[in-house]
Design a protein around this motif. Structure first.
Motif, PDB file in Angstrom:
ATOM      1  N   ARG A  54     -14.730  66.863   4.239  1.00 28.64           N
ATOM      2  CA  ARG A  54     -14.186  67.503   3.265  1.00 28.64           C
ATOM      3  C   ARG A  54     -13.190  68.786   3.931  1.00 28.64           C
ATOM      4  NH1 ARG A  54     -18.907  68.494   0.703  1.00 28.64           N
ATOM      5  NH2 ARG A  54     -20.036  66.639   1.268  1.00 28.64           N
ATOM      6  N   GLY A  55     -12.203  68.633   4.198  1.00 20.67           N
ATOM      7  CA  GLY A  55     -11.247  69.487   4.931  1.00 20.67           C
ATOM      8  C   GLY A  55     -10.713  69.187   6.365  1.00 20.67           C
ATOM      9  N   THR A  56     -10.415  70.331   6.992  1.00 21.00           N
ATOM     10  CA  THR A  56      -9.693  69.901   8.390  1.00 21.00           C
ATOM     11  C   THR A  56     -11.158  70.300   9.371  1.00 21.00           C
ATOM     12  OG1 THR A  56      -9.362  72.373   8.674  1.00 21.00           O
ATOM     13  CG2 THR A  56      -7.518  70.595   7.766  1.00 21.00           C
ATOM     14  N   HIS A  57     -10.934  70.089  10.472  1.00 21.69           N
ATOM     15  CA  HIS A  57     -11.830  70.342  11.531  1.00 21.69           C
ATOM     16  C   HIS A  57     -12.180  71.866  11.291  1.00 21.69           C
ATOM     17  CE1 HIS A  57     -10.488  66.445  13.177  1.00 21.69           C
ATOM     18  NE2 HIS A  57     -11.339  66.569  13.978  1.00 21.69           N
ATOM     19  N   PHE A  58     -11.175  72.686  11.164  1.00 23.87           N
ATOM     20  CA  PHE A  58     -11.159  74.122  11.244  1.00 23.87           C
ATOM     21  C   PHE A  58     -12.116  74.431  10.145  1.00 23.87           C
ATOM     22  CE2 PHE A  58      -7.375  72.691  13.408  1.00 23.87           C
ATOM     23  CZ  PHE A  58      -7.507  73.280  14.585  1.00 23.87           C
ATOM     24  N   ASP A  59     -12.080  73.849   8.953  1.00 24.68           N
ATOM     25  CA  ASP A  59     -12.775  74.352   7.609  1.00 24.68           C
ATOM     26  C   ASP A  59     -14.088  73.970   7.492  1.00 24.68           C
ATOM     27  OD1 ASP A  59     -10.097  75.203   6.900  1.00 24.68           O
ATOM     28  OD2 ASP A  59      -9.678  73.383   5.895  1.00 24.68           O
ATOM     29  N   LEU A  60     -14.636  72.842   8.315  1.00 22.89           N
ATOM     30  CA  LEU A  60     -15.900  72.197   8.201  1.00 22.89           C
ATOM     31  C   LEU A  60     -16.975  73.060   8.745  1.00 22.89           C
ATOM     32  CD1 LEU A  60     -14.838  68.610   9.179  1.00 22.89           C
ATOM     33  CD2 LEU A  60     -15.061  69.773   6.734  1.00 22.89           C
ATOM     34  N   ASP A  61     -18.232  72.886   8.118  1.00 25.88           N
ATOM     35  CA  ASP A  61     -19.283  73.631   8.703  1.00 25.88           C
ATOM     36  C   ASP A  61     -19.920  72.598   9.678  1.00 25.88           C
ATOM     37  OD1 ASP A  61     -21.985  74.693   9.227  1.00 25.88           O
ATOM     38  OD2 ASP A  61     -22.601  74.444   7.162  1.00 25.88           O
ATOM     39  N   TRP A  62     -20.140  73.082  10.688  1.00 30.05           N
ATOM     40  CA  TRP A  62     -20.494  72.283  12.074  1.00 30.05           C
ATOM     41  C   TRP A  62     -22.033  72.589  12.633  1.00 30.05           C
ATOM     42  CZ3 TRP A  62     -17.609  68.212  13.461  1.00 30.05           C
ATOM     43  CH2 TRP A  62     -16.514  68.003  13.356  1.00 30.05           C
ATOM     44  N   GLY A  63     -22.604  73.585  11.514  1.00 33.30           N
ATOM     45  CA  GLY A  63     -24.042  73.760  11.815  1.00 33.30           C
ATOM     46  C   GLY A  63     -24.544  74.524  13.190  1.00 33.30           C
ATOM     47  N   PRO A  64     -25.377  73.884  13.751  1.00 33.01           N
ATOM     48  CA  PRO A  64     -25.630  74.570  14.959  1.00 33.01           C
ATOM     49  C   PRO A  64     -24.630  74.275  16.095  1.00 33.01           C
ATOM     50  CG  PRO A  64     -27.094  72.438  14.743  1.00 33.01           C
ATOM     51  CD  PRO A  64     -26.163  72.870  13.466  1.00 33.01           C
ATOM     52  N   TRP A  65     -23.615  73.430  15.944  1.00 30.13           N
ATOM     53  CA  TRP A  65     -22.547  73.457  16.801  1.00 30.13           C
ATOM     54  C   TRP A  65     -21.631  74.402  16.896  1.00 30.13           C
ATOM     55  CZ3 TRP A  65     -23.406  69.142  20.001  1.00 30.13           C
ATOM     56  CH2 TRP A  65     -24.410  68.252  19.472  1.00 30.13           C
ATOM     57  N   GLY A  66     -21.651  75.150  15.732  1.00 27.59           N
ATOM     58  CA  GLY A  66     -20.725  76.519  15.782  1.00 27.59           C
ATOM     59  C   GLY A  66     -19.535  76.063  15.180  1.00 27.59           C
ATOM     60  N   GLU A  67     -18.614  77.079  15.068  1.00 29.05           N
ATOM     61  CA  GLU A  67     -17.220  77.157  14.369  1.00 29.05           C
ATOM     62  C   GLU A  67     -16.414  76.315  15.300  1.00 29.05           C
ATOM     63  OE1 GLU A  67     -13.463  80.234  13.546  1.00 29.05           O
ATOM     64  OE2 GLU A  67     -15.666  80.936  13.534  1.00 29.05           O
ATOM     65  N   PHE A  68     -15.391  75.383  14.572  1.00 33.34           N
ATOM     66  CA  PHE A  68     -14.718  74.623  15.289  1.00 33.34           C
ATOM     67  C   PHE A  68     -13.608  75.482  16.322  1.00 33.34           C
ATOM     68  CE2 PHE A  68     -10.998  71.778  15.920  1.00 33.34           C
ATOM     69  CZ  PHE A  68     -11.815  70.675  16.535  1.00 33.34           C
ATOM     70  N   ALA A  69     -13.320  75.171  17.296  1.00 32.38           N
ATOM     71  CA  ALA A  69     -12.330  75.963  18.404  1.00 32.38           C
ATOM     72  C   ALA A  69     -11.651  74.798  18.942  1.00 32.38           C
ATOM     73  CB  ALA A  69     -12.976  76.590  19.216  1.00 32.38           C
ATOM     74  N   VAL A  70     -10.464  75.150  19.289  1.00 38.05           N
ATOM     75  CA  VAL A  70      -9.340  74.249  20.477  1.00 38.05           C
ATOM     76  C   VAL A  70      -8.866  75.096  21.502  1.00 38.05           C
ATOM     77  CG1 VAL A  70      -8.581  73.025  18.311  1.00 38.05           C
ATOM     78  CG2 VAL A  70      -7.690  75.009  18.755  1.00 38.05           C
ATOM     79  N   PRO A  71      -8.422  74.438  22.504  1.00 39.27           N
ATOM     80  CA  PRO A  71      -7.999  75.168  23.675  1.00 39.27           C
ATOM     81  C   PRO A  71      -6.708  75.944  23.246  1.00 39.27           C
ATOM     82  CG  PRO A  71      -8.503  72.770  23.939  1.00 39.27           C
ATOM     83  CD  PRO A  71      -8.607  73.127  22.580  1.00 39.27           C
ATOM     84  N   ILE A  72      -6.069  76.880  24.037  1.00 39.21           N
ATOM     85  CA  ILE A  72      -5.214  77.760  23.810  1.00 39.21           C
ATOM     86  C   ILE A  72      -3.932  76.935  23.797  1.00 39.21           C
ATOM     87  CG2 ILE A  72      -6.123  79.736  24.736  1.00 39.21           C
ATOM     88  CD1 ILE A  72      -4.763  79.497  27.186  1.00 39.21           C
ATOM     89  N   TRP A  73      -3.750  75.847  24.472  1.00 39.88           N
ATOM     90  CA  TRP A  73      -2.678  74.958  24.825  1.00 39.88           C
ATOM     91  C   TRP A  73      -2.472  74.067  23.249  1.00 39.88           C
ATOM     92  CZ3 TRP A  73      -6.425  74.330  28.258  1.00 39.88           C
ATOM     93  CH2 TRP A  73      -7.417  73.144  28.281  1.00 39.88           C
ATOM     94  N   TYR A  74      -3.317  73.884  22.314  1.00 40.76           N
ATOM     95  CA  TYR A  74      -3.137  73.310  21.275  1.00 40.76           C
ATOM     96  C   TYR A  74      -2.320  74.036  20.451  1.00 40.76           C
ATOM     97  CZ  TYR A  74      -3.827  71.072  16.664  1.00 40.76           C
ATOM     98  OH  TYR A  74      -3.520  70.245  15.449  1.00 40.76           O
ATOM     99  N   GLY A  75      -0.956  73.520  20.138  1.00 40.92           N
ATOM    100  CA  GLY A  75       0.310  74.008  19.453  1.00 40.92           C
ATOM    101  C   GLY A  75       0.539  73.553  18.004  1.00 40.92           C
ATOM    102  N   LYS A  76      -0.371  72.567  17.499  1.00 39.65           N
ATOM    103  CA  LYS A  76       0.138  71.744  16.403  1.00 39.65           C
ATOM    104  C   LYS A  76      -0.647  72.459  15.266  1.00 39.65           C
ATOM    105  CE  LYS A  76       1.951  67.504  18.075  1.00 39.65           C
ATOM    106  NZ  LYS A  76       1.758  65.990  18.097  1.00 39.65           N
ATOM    107  N   GLY A  77      -0.540  71.898  14.369  1.00 38.89           N
ATOM    108  CA  GLY A  77      -1.066  72.375  12.970  1.00 38.89           C
ATOM    109  C   GLY A  77      -2.525  72.421  12.744  1.00 38.89           C
ATOM    110  N   ARG A  78      -3.113  73.264  11.586  1.00 34.32           N
ATOM    111  CA  ARG A  78      -4.579  73.363  11.296  1.00 34.32           C
ATOM    112  C   ARG A  78      -4.667  73.338   9.970  1.00 34.32           C
ATOM    113  NH1 ARG A  78      -7.035  77.473  15.337  1.00 34.32           N
ATOM    114  NH2 ARG A  78      -5.554  77.164  16.976  1.00 34.32           N
ATOM    115  N   THR A  79      -3.783  72.745   9.189  1.00 29.10           N
ATOM    116  CA  THR A  79      -3.984  72.361   7.906  1.00 29.10           C
ATOM    117  C   THR A  79      -4.235  70.634   7.756  1.00 29.10           C
ATOM    118  OG1 THR A  79      -1.784  71.710   7.338  1.00 29.10           O
ATOM    119  CG2 THR A  79      -2.434  73.977   7.211  1.00 29.10           C
TER     120      THR A  79
END
Length: 186
Positions: A54-79
């Motif tokens: 439910r949501g994007t990778h950035f909005d989801l609860d990943w539990g013990p895997w921590g907050e979702f993150a992407v490399p600095i070179w990812y320049g596309k959207g987050r919605t």
């Protein structure tokens, strides 16, 4: 006994929400691939959202895997409408098991289609491996940090590829069948 962490990251040609047939094929094949890989000898776990999809990778609860993150070179959207990435984070017992799971079966079939789905003009690594202590769950941020480190440095025990891999004690090792294309995992 240490476990092997594997982080993969690729930028898609179109957003995940794109209704085009190629995007749907990638999305629809994912669940079957994850199910098959989870049955592979040596597989321990993968990052899964605690609250489903439910949501994007950035909005989801990943539990013990921590907050979702992407490399600095990812320049596309987050919605929901603009996110155009595929990322995985998983734990394995050993290098051979992870390599075999990635380069055989359904995942191998998906790799053969990667040019249909993923942007190819990249000088960035697409996967990184590292060893973690038993009981440690790697985080998305740690995967990104190690992938970015690998981008700026050669393979080393801190962050390495299938082609240039290391044992848990830091000794260089070779995986049978790990050739030049092995650094292009999605």
């Amino acid at each position: 006994m240490p476990h092997l962490a594997l982080y993969t990251f690729g930028v898609l040609k179109s957003p995940l929400a794109d209704p085009a047939p190629l995007t749907r094929e990638l999305h629809d094949s994912g669940e079957a691939i994850y199910r098959k890989i989870s049955q592979h000898p040596g597989y321990l776990a993968r990052a899964e959202a605690a609250d489903g999809d439910r949501g994007t990778h950035f909005d989801l609860d990943w539990g013990p895997w921590g907050e979702f993150a992407v490399p600095i070179w990812y320049g596309k959207g987050r919605t929901v409408e603009t996110t155009a990435l595929a990322a995985t984070l998983s734990l394995w017992t050993d290098l051979g098991s992870a390599f075999d799971a990635i380069y055989t079966g359904l995942h191998r079939e998906a790799l053969n289609r990667r040019y249909d789905w993923f942007e190819q003009a990249t000088e960035h690594p697409l996967h990184v491996l590292w060893w973690v202590a038993d009981g440690v769950i790697p985080t998305w941020q740690e995967g990104v940090s190690r992938l970015e480190h690998l981008h700026g440095h050669d393979s080393a025990p801190h962050a390495f590829t299938f082609r240039r891999s290391f044992d848990p004690d830091g000794t260089p090792t070779r995986i049978k069948g790990a050739g030049p294309q092995s650094d292009r995992v999605r």
